[in-house]
Design a protein around this motif. Structure first.
Motif, PDB file in Angstrom:
ATOM      1  N   MET A  52      62.216 -16.304  43.030  1.00  0.00           N
ATOM      2  CA  MET A  52      60.755 -16.190  42.993  1.00  0.00           C
ATOM      3  C   MET A  52      60.278 -15.827  41.586  1.00  0.00           C
ATOM      4  SD  MET A  52      58.062 -16.612  44.860  1.00  0.00           S
ATOM      5  CE  MET A  52      58.575 -16.452  46.584  1.00  0.00           C
ATOM      6  N   LEU A  53      60.952 -14.881  40.949  1.00  0.00           N
ATOM      7  CA  LEU A  53      60.589 -14.501  39.571  1.00  0.00           C
ATOM      8  C   LEU A  53      60.804 -15.663  38.617  1.00  0.00           C
ATOM      9  CD1 LEU A  53      62.075 -10.878  39.351  1.00  0.00           C
ATOM     10  CD2 LEU A  53      59.658 -11.512  39.254  1.00  0.00           C
ATOM     11  N   PHE A  54      61.887 -16.400  38.831  1.00  0.00           N
ATOM     12  CA  PHE A  54      62.174 -17.561  37.985  1.00  0.00           C
ATOM     13  C   PHE A  54      61.059 -18.596  38.105  1.00  0.00           C
ATOM     14  CE2 PHE A  54      64.948 -21.480  37.223  1.00  0.00           C
ATOM     15  CZ  PHE A  54      64.846 -21.381  35.841  1.00  0.00           C
ATOM     16  N   SER A  55      60.541 -18.782  39.320  1.00  0.00           N
ATOM     17  CA  SER A  55      59.446 -19.743  39.514  1.00  0.00           C
ATOM     18  C   SER A  55      58.198 -19.321  38.747  1.00  0.00           C
ATOM     19  CB  SER A  55      59.123 -19.885  41.010  1.00  0.00           C
ATOM     20  OG  SER A  55      58.434 -18.752  41.507  1.00  0.00           O
ATOM     21  N   LEU A  56      57.960 -18.007  38.661  1.00  0.00           N
ATOM     22  CA  LEU A  56      56.766 -17.515  37.969  1.00  0.00           C
ATOM     23  C   LEU A  56      56.845 -17.740  36.460  1.00  0.00           C
ATOM     24  CD1 LEU A  56      56.089 -14.166  39.885  1.00  0.00           C
ATOM     25  CD2 LEU A  56      55.092 -16.429  40.278  1.00  0.00           C
ATOM     26  N   VAL A  57      58.057 -17.809  35.933  1.00  0.00           N
ATOM     27  CA  VAL A  57      58.232 -18.094  34.500  1.00  0.00           C
ATOM     28  C   VAL A  57      57.583 -19.437  34.157  1.00  0.00           C
ATOM     29  CG1 VAL A  57      59.927 -18.631  32.690  1.00  0.00           C
ATOM     30  CG2 VAL A  57      60.314 -16.708  34.253  1.00  0.00           C
ATOM     31  N   PHE A  58      57.767 -20.414  35.030  1.00  0.00           N
ATOM     32  CA  PHE A  58      57.163 -21.734  34.800  1.00  0.00           C
ATOM     33  C   PHE A  58      55.642 -21.663  34.873  1.00  0.00           C
ATOM     34  CE2 PHE A  58      61.433 -22.852  36.370  1.00  0.00           C
ATOM     35  CZ  PHE A  58      61.855 -23.624  35.298  1.00  0.00           C
ATOM     36  N   GLY A  59      55.131 -20.780  35.731  1.00  0.00           N
ATOM     37  CA  GLY A  59      53.688 -20.595  35.798  1.00  0.00           C
ATOM     38  C   GLY A  59      53.120 -20.079  34.490  1.00  0.00           C
ATOM     39  N   VAL A  60      53.818 -19.129  33.876  1.00  0.00           N
ATOM     40  CA  VAL A  60      53.377 -18.576  32.586  1.00  0.00           C
ATOM     41  C   VAL A  60      53.426 -19.651  31.509  1.00  0.00           C
ATOM     42  CG1 VAL A  60      53.861 -16.885  30.781  1.00  0.00           C
ATOM     43  CG2 VAL A  60      54.096 -16.234  33.184  1.00  0.00           C
ATOM     44  N   PHE A  61      54.515 -20.416  31.476  1.00  0.00           N
ATOM     45  CA  PHE A  61      54.636 -21.460  30.457  1.00  0.00           C
ATOM     46  C   PHE A  61      53.591 -22.562  30.647  1.00  0.00           C
ATOM     47  CE2 PHE A  61      58.759 -19.743  29.207  1.00  0.00           C
ATOM     48  CZ  PHE A  61      58.749 -20.023  27.843  1.00  0.00           C
ATOM     49  N   GLY A  62      53.203 -22.833  31.883  1.00  0.00           N
ATOM     50  CA  GLY A  62      52.139 -23.813  32.114  1.00  0.00           C
ATOM     51  C   GLY A  62      50.844 -23.392  31.436  1.00  0.00           C
ATOM     52  N   HIS A  63      50.518 -22.100  31.495  1.00  0.00           N
ATOM     53  CA  HIS A  63      49.320 -21.581  30.832  1.00  0.00           C
ATOM     54  C   HIS A  63      49.470 -21.587  29.311  1.00  0.00           C
ATOM     55  CE1 HIS A  63      47.713 -20.737  34.653  1.00  0.00           C
ATOM     56  NE2 HIS A  63      48.327 -19.588  34.880  1.00  0.00           N
ATOM     57  N   LEU A  64      50.654 -21.288  28.837  1.00  0.00           N
ATOM     58  CA  LEU A  64      50.902 -21.323  27.389  1.00  0.00           C
ATOM     59  C   LEU A  64      50.680 -22.737  26.848  1.00  0.00           C
ATOM     60  CD1 LEU A  64      54.137 -19.127  27.075  1.00  0.00           C
ATOM     61  CD2 LEU A  64      51.825 -18.498  26.380  1.00  0.00           C
ATOM     62  N   PHE A  65      51.269 -23.719  27.518  1.00  0.00           N
ATOM     63  CA  PHE A  65      51.087 -25.115  27.092  1.00  0.00           C
ATOM     64  C   PHE A  65      49.618 -25.514  27.118  1.00  0.00           C
ATOM     65  CE2 PHE A  65      55.628 -25.988  28.659  1.00  0.00           C
ATOM     66  CZ  PHE A  65      56.149 -25.843  27.382  1.00  0.00           C
ATOM     67  N   ARG A  66      48.885 -25.025  28.123  1.00  0.00           N
ATOM     68  CA  ARG A  66      47.461 -25.371  28.221  1.00  0.00           C
ATOM     69  C   ARG A  66      46.673 -24.777  27.056  1.00  0.00           C
ATOM     70  NH1 ARG A  66      44.276 -27.627  31.839  1.00  0.00           N
ATOM     71  NH2 ARG A  66      45.898 -27.732  33.456  1.00  0.00           N
ATOM     72  N   GLY A  67      46.994 -23.548  26.688  1.00  0.00           N
ATOM     73  CA  GLY A  67      46.322 -22.919  25.554  1.00  0.00           C
ATOM     74  C   GLY A  67      46.624 -23.629  24.248  1.00  0.00           C
ATOM     75  N   TRP A  68      47.886 -23.982  24.051  1.00  0.00           N
ATOM     76  CA  TRP A  68      48.277 -24.685  22.819  1.00  0.00           C
ATOM     77  C   TRP A  68      47.669 -26.082  22.765  1.00  0.00           C
ATOM     78  CZ3 TRP A  68      54.077 -23.169  23.808  1.00  0.00           C
ATOM     79  CH2 TRP A  68      54.225 -21.807  23.561  1.00  0.00           C
TER      80      TRP A  68
END
Length: 337
Positions: A52-68
């Motif tokens: 579950m924690l591993f899945s949330l890592v992808f959620g954070v990176f999705g937002h990072l990519f969106r900001g960049w």
């Protein structure tokens, strides 16, 4: 004057409470007769929290990519905010959407205007372009998935009362009324959003700037990087959902294609203006998961826990963004007024 203020207050209350009421109503109907004691049992001993924690890592990176990616869209307009500020604005915007659906698109533009002096109207135009691109991505993913699993989608349409062959039975289908209520609410919230933007535009005279922002994509310097960020966003969104399968014994063997199918119906469901898609997302994912052999109770637990944990992540990121923004920009002043 008092009547005008009362009307504005009622409009704001309507925008806040309509999505909540709609989402709550669909959740109550979806989980009618559900044994919530089982949820605590699963939480205590049947969840693999590492997955579950591993899945949330992808959620954070999705937002990072969106900001960049957003920074790439702003550059052709002569706006160069710090990447950190753009990412924090994204964090806050998704948390804001939990309060008033679709308000995040406006709030993140306001954040960059405050901390970076970025033109609100121009950045709003880039957000409009982003949403068009994201909609195209959902359409492409949906089309590919339909080709791969046309049979399961046909069954899903029958289950939700949207199959054209069931047209004479629509008015006796509860699912049909849920779908109709979702569409109606979405149109109402869309009306309020465009009304707010149009009023602001008339007062500030910024329609031209919004149009310039919409055209920014034509002048992006590194289009390959823009495409890479876009792919990164949607791959991360999918992996955040799919990796969560491995957190439960009953969903760990479902496979990639069922995961893609459920991701598609979930992505379409969150278009309905409820906080983080609560209600419509649960309804769509549970219905589709049952078609792949998962029991209704297990599907309900999956939807409830995964959505709840992902929503909690959005809240944490939003709080982090709100705290980090003033600290990061303590000694920085906006470039433009």
């Amino acid at each position: 004057m008092e009547r005008s203020d009362s009307k504005k207050l009622l409009n704001k209350l309507w925008q806040v409470f309509l999505p909540v009421i709609l989402g709550a109503a669909i959740l109550v109907w979806t989980y009618k007769g559900f044994d919530f004691k089982r949820v605590w049992s699963v939480l205590n001993s049947e969840v693999n929290y590492w997955w579950m924690l591993f899945s949330l890592v992808f959620g954070v990176f999705g937002h990072l990519f969106r900001g960049w990616r957003w920074n790439l869209s702003l550059a052709p307009l002569g706006e160069y905010p710090k990447p950190a500020n753009s990412v924090y604005a994204i964090f806050v915007s998704y948390a804001a959407n939990l309060v008033i659906p679709r308000i995040g698109e406006v709030s993140r533009c306001g954040i960059l205007a405050k901390y970076e002096g970025v033109s609100f109207s121009k950045s709003l135009g880039t957000v409009v372009t982003e949403r068009i691109i994201d909609s195209l991505c959902v359409l492409i993913i949906t089309f590919v998935t339909l080709l791969l699993q046309s049979g399961i989608f046909a069954r899903f349409m029958k289950e939700t009362g949207t199959d054209t062959s069931f047209i004479f039975h629509l008015f006796t289908s509860t699912n049909f009324y849920i779908t109709l209520a979702c569409i109606f609410s979405f149109l109402i919230l869309l009306y309020f959003l465009f009304k707010r933007i149009s009023v602001f535009a008339k007062v500030k005279g910024i329609l031209n700037d919004i149009w310039l922002g919409c055209q920014s994509l034509r002048h992006v310097d590194n289009i390959a990087l823009f495409v890479a960020y876009t792919l990164g966003i949607w791959i991360c969104y999918f992996l955040q959902f799919y990796v969560a399968f491995f957190s439960f014994d009953f969903s760990s063997d479902l496979g990639l294609i069922p995961g893609l199918v459920m991701f598609v119906v979930g992505s379409i469901a969150v278009v309905v203006p409820t906080p983080n898609g609560a209600g419509p997302w649960h309804f769509a994912v549970i219905t589709m998961m049952m078609m792949y052999g998962v029991s209704k109770d297990d599907a309900g637990i999956f939807a409830l826990l995964v959505h709840g944990i992902q929503t909690f992540l959005l809240i944490l990121l939003g709080i982090y963004g709100l705290v980090a923004l003033p600290l990061t920009n303590k000694q920085n002043k906006p470039i433009n007024s």
